[in-house]
Design an enzyme around this catalytic site. Structure first.
Site, PDB file in Angstrom:
ATOM      1  N   ASN A 169       3.010   1.615   7.606  1.00 51.44           N
ATOM      2  CA  ASN A 169       3.301   0.554   8.573  1.00 51.44           C
ATOM      3  C   ASN A 169       3.070  -0.832   7.998  1.00 51.44           C
ATOM      4  O   ASN A 169       2.231  -1.020   7.119  1.00 51.44           O
ATOM      5  CB  ASN A 169       2.432   0.716   9.824  1.00 51.44           C
ATOM      6  CG  ASN A 169       2.866   1.875  10.694  1.00 51.44           C
ATOM      7  OD1 ASN A 169       2.511   3.013  10.438  1.00 51.44           O
ATOM      8  ND2 ASN A 169       3.644   1.585  11.728  1.00 51.44           N
ATOM      9  N   TYR A 193      -9.581   3.051  10.856  1.00 51.43           N
ATOM     10  CA  TYR A 193     -10.273   2.793   9.601  1.00 51.43           C
ATOM     11  C   TYR A 193     -11.497   3.693   9.527  1.00 51.43           C
ATOM     12  O   TYR A 193     -11.886   4.319  10.510  1.00 51.43           O
ATOM     13  CB  TYR A 193     -10.718   1.331   9.530  1.00 51.43           C
ATOM     14  CG  TYR A 193      -9.598   0.349   9.421  1.00 51.43           C
ATOM     15  CD1 TYR A 193      -9.212  -0.154   8.188  1.00 51.43           C
ATOM     16  CD2 TYR A 193      -8.923  -0.089  10.557  1.00 51.43           C
ATOM     17  CE1 TYR A 193      -8.183  -1.065   8.086  1.00 51.43           C
ATOM     18  CE2 TYR A 193      -7.895  -0.989  10.466  1.00 51.43           C
ATOM     19  CZ  TYR A 193      -7.524  -1.481   9.224  1.00 51.43           C
ATOM     20  OH  TYR A 193      -6.500  -2.385   9.127  1.00 51.43           O
ATOM     21  N   TRP A 223       1.779  -4.518   9.251  1.00 54.68           N
ATOM     22  CA  TRP A 223       1.136  -5.249  10.331  1.00 54.68           C
ATOM     23  C   TRP A 223       0.451  -6.494   9.790  1.00 54.68           C
ATOM     24  O   TRP A 223       0.054  -6.554   8.624  1.00 54.68           O
ATOM     25  CB  TRP A 223       0.144  -4.381  11.109  1.00 54.68           C
ATOM     26  CG  TRP A 223      -1.079  -3.960  10.351  1.00 54.68           C
ATOM     27  CD1 TRP A 223      -1.262  -2.816   9.644  1.00 54.68           C
ATOM     28  CD2 TRP A 223      -2.306  -4.703  10.228  1.00 54.68           C
ATOM     29  NE1 TRP A 223      -2.518  -2.791   9.085  1.00 54.68           N
ATOM     30  CE2 TRP A 223      -3.176  -3.932   9.430  1.00 54.68           C
ATOM     31  CE3 TRP A 223      -2.743  -5.934  10.714  1.00 54.68           C
ATOM     32  CZ2 TRP A 223      -4.458  -4.362   9.104  1.00 54.68           C
ATOM     33  CZ3 TRP A 223      -4.033  -6.352  10.387  1.00 54.68           C
ATOM     34  CH2 TRP A 223      -4.874  -5.572   9.598  1.00 54.68           C
ATOM     35  N   SER A 278       0.029   4.146   2.876  1.00 51.65           N
ATOM     36  CA  SER A 278       0.287   4.030   4.306  1.00 51.65           C
ATOM     37  C   SER A 278       1.738   3.604   4.498  1.00 51.65           C
ATOM     38  O   SER A 278       2.442   3.329   3.524  1.00 51.65           O
ATOM     39  CB  SER A 278      -0.664   3.020   4.965  1.00 51.65           C
ATOM     40  OG  SER A 278      -0.402   1.699   4.508  1.00 51.65           O
ATOM     41  N   THR A 283      -5.872   1.713  -2.889  1.00 50.83           N
ATOM     42  CA  THR A 283      -7.253   2.078  -3.208  1.00 50.83           C
ATOM     43  C   THR A 283      -7.529   1.599  -4.623  1.00 50.83           C
ATOM     44  O   THR A 283      -6.761   1.886  -5.536  1.00 50.83           O
ATOM     45  CB  THR A 283      -7.467   3.602  -3.121  1.00 50.83           C
ATOM     46  OG1 THR A 283      -7.195   4.036  -1.781  1.00 50.83           O
ATOM     47  CG2 THR A 283      -8.899   3.977  -3.476  1.00 50.83           C
ATOM     48  N   ASP A 299      -2.081   5.804  -5.241  1.00 43.26           N
ATOM     49  CA  ASP A 299      -2.297   4.899  -4.107  1.00 43.26           C
ATOM     50  C   ASP A 299      -2.657   3.487  -4.567  1.00 43.26           C
ATOM     51  O   ASP A 299      -3.758   3.234  -5.045  1.00 43.26           O
ATOM     52  CB  ASP A 299      -3.415   5.471  -3.228  1.00 43.26           C
ATOM     53  CG  ASP A 299      -3.659   4.632  -1.989  1.00 43.26           C
ATOM     54  OD1 ASP A 299      -2.796   3.814  -1.625  1.00 43.26           O
ATOM     55  OD2 ASP A 299      -4.741   4.793  -1.390  1.00 43.26           O
ATOM     56  N   ASP A 338       0.819  -1.206   0.000  1.00 41.29           N
ATOM     57  CA  ASP A 338       0.000   0.000   0.000  1.00 41.29           C
ATOM     58  C   ASP A 338       0.853   1.257   0.000  1.00 41.29           C
ATOM     59  O   ASP A 338       1.499   1.571   1.001  1.00 41.29           O
ATOM     60  CB  ASP A 338      -0.899  -0.034   1.238  1.00 41.29           C
ATOM     61  CG  ASP A 338      -1.788   1.183   1.361  1.00 41.29           C
ATOM     62  OD1 ASP A 338      -2.103   1.787   0.320  1.00 41.29           O
ATOM     63  OD2 ASP A 338      -2.175   1.526   2.492  1.00 41.29           O
TER      64      ASP A 338
END
Length: 398
Positions: A114, A152, A116, A112, A294, A291, A109
């Site tokens: 991070n 979110y 996880w 963003s 998306t 992005d 992505d």
């Protein structure tokens, strides 16, 4: 990098020895060196989206009424690293974490920062139907001392920061800080991927965590501080994330370089959106974010409404822009002007054809004058993300 150089020199020397008997050997060796040594390749899989799976079950509209589409959520939160509840996320790749490695599918992505994944400490529905990381099975795992919260549009992911070895495309990133989830938003249960690997800048990372690609650069694992994304129009295969390089086989013509207007997300200046030479949106200029996280092209409600009207779409009772599938060959192109350069997206690219009808790839994102150029756009244009020059390169995909 020294090892890579030695290998390359050895191959070149070998090519010189065999050059007389095999005239094209040298070219072959250099080609293999360029494509297979200096680039880290991560195949991206396009699976069924949450929307498609829910439609098959007849539960899509019930789901959407409970979880309204809020693609701008990740760009207007503060204090945490937000993500969007996009039910159309479909491109993901497989990484591994720990020693011995535990494998996970993640969305790469650019919106963003991070990394996880779900953990064995999570009992949310979204964790129950995804792979879960077990820290006790990794000899290189270390707990951190900070919690993690990712907001979110309709919920959040919470958990803890930790560190371990992370393997991406066969390359080991040592001591990578990442999140292990304890709770996850309900809508994640419908996603194909287990977690998220962010490729945006550290400036927006939760708890100032160093992103995976930054660590690749620091640890000398990539030859260039850039990565590129090719999203195939093929329904299933052919998409790829290339870390540390640009693959000329994925595009035609020259790469157009556009400077970032903000080195947080991969954000650039957009001049206008036109149809048949008429400006229909972003009049006077606006901001846009490239992005991969998306799926749609998203903009302000009024602009998207106008754009959908210009291409002949109408809204159904659920707010989705639909068109007559038979009209696609006659629908107009949409042109996005970015920093003075025109990038055209044809109807064949911005219309999604399903067994339930045909929908435009233009989604409403609220009242803010911000656009997201997601996968609908990136499938048309090979995208290069250069961290050093803080610019984006775009070229027509093959």
């Amino acid at each position: 990098m020294k090892c890579l150089l030695i290998v390359l020199l050895a191959l070149v020397a070998l090519s010189e020895c065999l050059h007389r008997s095999v005239p094209h050997f040298q070219y072959l060796v250099l080609s293999i060196s360029y494509y297979d040594i200096f680039m880290i390749r991560m195949p991206l899989i396009k699976g069924k989206t949450a929307r498609e799976r829910l439609m098959e079950k007849g539960k899509w509209h019930e789901y959407r009424s409970k979880h309204p589409y809020n693609p701008m959520a990740k760009f207007y939160q503060t204090g945490t690293e937000p993500m969007t509840n996009d039910a159309d996320l479909s491109y993901y790749g497989v990484i591994s974490i720990g020693t011995p490695p535990q494998s996970f599918s993640v969305i790469f992505d650019t919106g963003s920062s991070n990394l996880w994944v779900p953990s064995v400490y999570c009992s949310s529905e979204a964790c129950e139907n995804h792979k879960k990381f077990n820290p006790s099975l990794s000899s290189t795992f270390h707990w951190g001392n900070q919690s993690l919260s990712i907001e979110y549009g309709t919920g959040s992911m919470t958990g803890y920061l930790a560190s371990d070895n992370v393997e991406v495309g066969g390359i080991m990133v040592r001591g990578q800080v990442f999140g292990v989830s304890q709770t996850e938003a309900d809508f994640m249960a419908q996603m194909a991927a287990d977690g998220i690997l962010g490729l945006a800048f550290q400036t927006i990372a939760s708890d100032d965590v160093v992103p995976v690609f930054n660590n690749m650069i620091k640890q000398g694992l990539v030859s260039e501080p850039l990565f590129s994304v090719y999203l195939s129009s093929n329904a299933q295969q052919g998409s790829e994330l290339v870390l540390g390089g640009i693959d000329q086989r994925y595009y035609t013509g020259a790469i157009t370089w556009i400077p970032l207007s903000s080195a947080t997300y991969w954000q650039i200046k957009m001049d206008s959106v036109t149809v048949n030479g008429q400006t229909v949106a972003c009049a006077g200029g606006c901001q846009a974010i490239i992005d991969t996280g998306t799926s749609l092209i998203v903009g302000p409600n009024s602009d998207i409404g106008n754009l959908n009207s210009w291409v002949g779409a109408s809204l159904n009772q659920y707010g989705e822009a639909i068109v007559n599938c038979q009209n696609i060959p006659n629908m107009p192109d949409v042109t996005f002007s970015l920093n003075g350069h025109a990038f055209t997206v044809p109807a064949s690219a911005y219309i999604s054809q399903t067994s339930y009808g045909c929908y435009t790839g233009f989604g409403q994102g609220g009242s803010e004058p911000l656009w997201i150029l997601g996968d609908v756009f990136i499938r048309e244009y090979y995208a290069v993300f250069d961290t050093k020059s803080q610019s984006i390169g775009l070229a027509k995909s093959v």
